[in-house]
Design a protein around this motif. Structure first.
Motif, PDB file in Angstrom:
ATOM      1  N   TYR A  29       0.847  -1.192   0.000  1.00  0.00           N
ATOM      2  CA  TYR A  29       0.000   0.000   0.000  1.00  0.00           C
ATOM      3  C   TYR A  29       0.888   1.249   0.000  1.00  0.00           C
ATOM      4  O   TYR A  29       2.083   1.169   0.296  1.00  0.00           O
ATOM      5  CB  TYR A  29      -0.898   0.037   1.246  1.00  0.00           C
ATOM      6  N   PHE A  30       0.262   2.390  -0.280  1.00  0.00           N
ATOM      7  CA  PHE A  30       0.991   3.660  -0.263  1.00  0.00           C
ATOM      8  C   PHE A  30       0.114   4.771   0.305  1.00  0.00           C
ATOM      9  O   PHE A  30      -1.118   4.724   0.220  1.00  0.00           O
ATOM     10  CB  PHE A  30       1.432   4.062  -1.675  1.00  0.00           C
ATOM     11  N   ALA A  31       0.773   5.764   0.887  1.00  0.00           N
ATOM     12  CA  ALA A  31       0.121   7.013   1.285  1.00  0.00           C
ATOM     13  C   ALA A  31       0.685   8.132   0.423  1.00  0.00           C
ATOM     14  O   ALA A  31       1.892   8.153   0.128  1.00  0.00           O
ATOM     15  CB  ALA A  31       0.389   7.315   2.761  1.00  0.00           C
ATOM     16  N   GLU A  32      -0.167   9.054   0.027  1.00  0.00           N
ATOM     17  CA  GLU A  32       0.261  10.199  -0.777  1.00  0.00           C
ATOM     18  C   GLU A  32      -0.102  11.492  -0.070  1.00  0.00           C
ATOM     19  O   GLU A  32      -1.111  11.555   0.657  1.00  0.00           O
ATOM     20  CB  GLU A  32      -0.391  10.169  -2.159  1.00  0.00           C
ATOM     21  N   ALA A  33       0.710  12.509  -0.273  1.00  0.00           N
ATOM     22  CA  ALA A  33       0.434  13.833   0.282  1.00  0.00           C
ATOM     23  C   ALA A  33       0.713  14.879  -0.791  1.00  0.00           C
ATOM     24  O   ALA A  33       1.769  14.856  -1.428  1.00  0.00           O
ATOM     25  CB  ALA A  33       1.289  14.093   1.512  1.00  0.00           C
ATOM     26  N   TYR A  34      -0.236  15.778  -0.991  1.00  0.00           N
ATOM     27  CA  TYR A  34      -0.120  16.870  -1.951  1.00  0.00           C
ATOM     28  C   TYR A  34       0.169  18.135  -1.157  1.00  0.00           C
ATOM     29  O   TYR A  34      -0.625  18.520  -0.289  1.00  0.00           O
ATOM     30  CB  TYR A  34      -1.408  17.019  -2.756  1.00  0.00           C
ATOM     31  N   VAL A  35       1.301  18.761  -1.439  1.00  0.00           N
ATOM     32  CA  VAL A  35       1.783  19.853  -0.590  1.00  0.00           C
ATOM     33  C   VAL A  35       2.088  21.085  -1.427  1.00  0.00           C
ATOM     34  O   VAL A  35       2.755  21.001  -2.468  1.00  0.00           O
ATOM     35  CB  VAL A  35       3.058  19.430   0.173  1.00  0.00           C
TER      36      VAL A  35
END
Length: 300
Positions: free
Chosen positions: A27-33
């Motif tokens: 699985y992966f987590a993504e963050a838009y910054v």
């Protein structure tokens, strides 16, 4: 705007409590910054929202303190790692956000600073800082914490295959904190010696990419023995996985997910066995064959 992407992680791997973790591509987590003017962090979560006091906000606070800076930061977290399942979801969300921030802001930051900030952010979920999941999510591969003060670690790039089993069980309130509270306060000396030998085997196996040594190190009679009775379906999932050819099976972090070390030829059989075990326990579950993953800071 930059996007940070951090993998799921499995900490401990049996004997390596709080000092060993692997990053995998289950699985992966993504963050838009995006970074603007002013000072402060605003975080939105898509899906599960942990509330205003969360690992991402705390991690940014710690990072700003380390660097002696403060920026106006907007973060949107899209965390596809199952929450509260022992797969490092909170650490990965913080690492994904911090890695995107340092790139967006054009900062040169020691990776250990990112790990330390994210590890301190984990106190929002666990009640105290811990750095194994954050290190794995940031650096990828297999990580071993070699010092807590100052924080230091080593990273290896083993070629290993796992089956990750994730049961759907009712959430345990403050799960990580609760699972730490059941741990023994002391162990007998001979138990300590046996445990040290297993940790040595685990680290040597990760360094040498030796599945046999890793499997030996994934045996644990201290932490897992205390936690396993509290994890629904674990006993059956472990038994069936080993019968299907798994080299070793352990709780992933504090559970309830399991991680089985497998040869490629047995991977599908072990995955099917884990799913069958949970089905016989009356639990819905997902299982994935996973490989070692790259960390958020290794991605351009």
């Amino acid at each position: 705007m930059y996007i940070g992407r951090a993998p799921s992680t499995s900490a401990n791997l049996g004997s390596g409590f709080d000092v060993v973790a692997v990053a995998h591509d289950a699985y992966f987590a993504e963050a838009y910054v995006s970074v603007g003017s002013g000072c402060g962090v605003h975080v939105k979560f898509k899906g599960f929202d942990p509330g205003p006091d969360n690992t991402v906000v705390r991690a940014f606070d710690k990072l700003f303190a380390y660097l002696g800076v403060c920026r106006g930061v907007e973060v949107e977290v899209v965390n596809k790692i199952p929450i509260a399942r022992g797969l490092g979801s909170s650490g990965a969300s913080a690492v994904a956000a911090l890695s995107a921030f340092v790139r967006e802001a054009g900062l040169e930051v020691d990776p250990r600073v990112v790990v330390e900030a994210a590890g301190h952010g984990e106190a929002a979920a666990a009640g105290s800082p811990h750095f194994d999941n954050a290190a794995g999510a940031a650096l990828g591969g297999a990580v071993v914490i070699t010092s807590l003060s100052p924080l230091d670690l080593v990273r290896f790039s083993p070629r290993l295959t796992f089956v990750v089993g994730v049961p759907e069980v009712p959430p345990m309130p403050n799960k990580t904190k609760a699972m730490r509270e059941v741990l023994p306060k002391s162990v007998e000396f001979l138990t300590y010696v046996r445990q040290i030998s297993r940790v040595a085997a685990l680290v040597a196996g990760l360094a040498k990419s030796d599945p046999g040594l890793v499997a030996r190190g994934m045996q644990d009679e201290v932490v897992e023995a205390a936690r396993a009775p509290l994890v629904p379906g674990y006993g059956r999932a472990r038994k069936y996985a080993l019968e299907a050819g798994a080299l070793a099976v352990a709780l992933s972090g504090a559970g309830p997910s399991v991680i089985a070390l497998v040869d490629d030829k047995n991977a599908d059989a072990v995955k099917d066995a884990v799913l069958r075990a949970y089905a016989e326990e009356g639990l819905k579950a997902e299982a994935k064959v996973a490989s070692i993953a790259e960390g958020a800071l290794g991605q351009a």
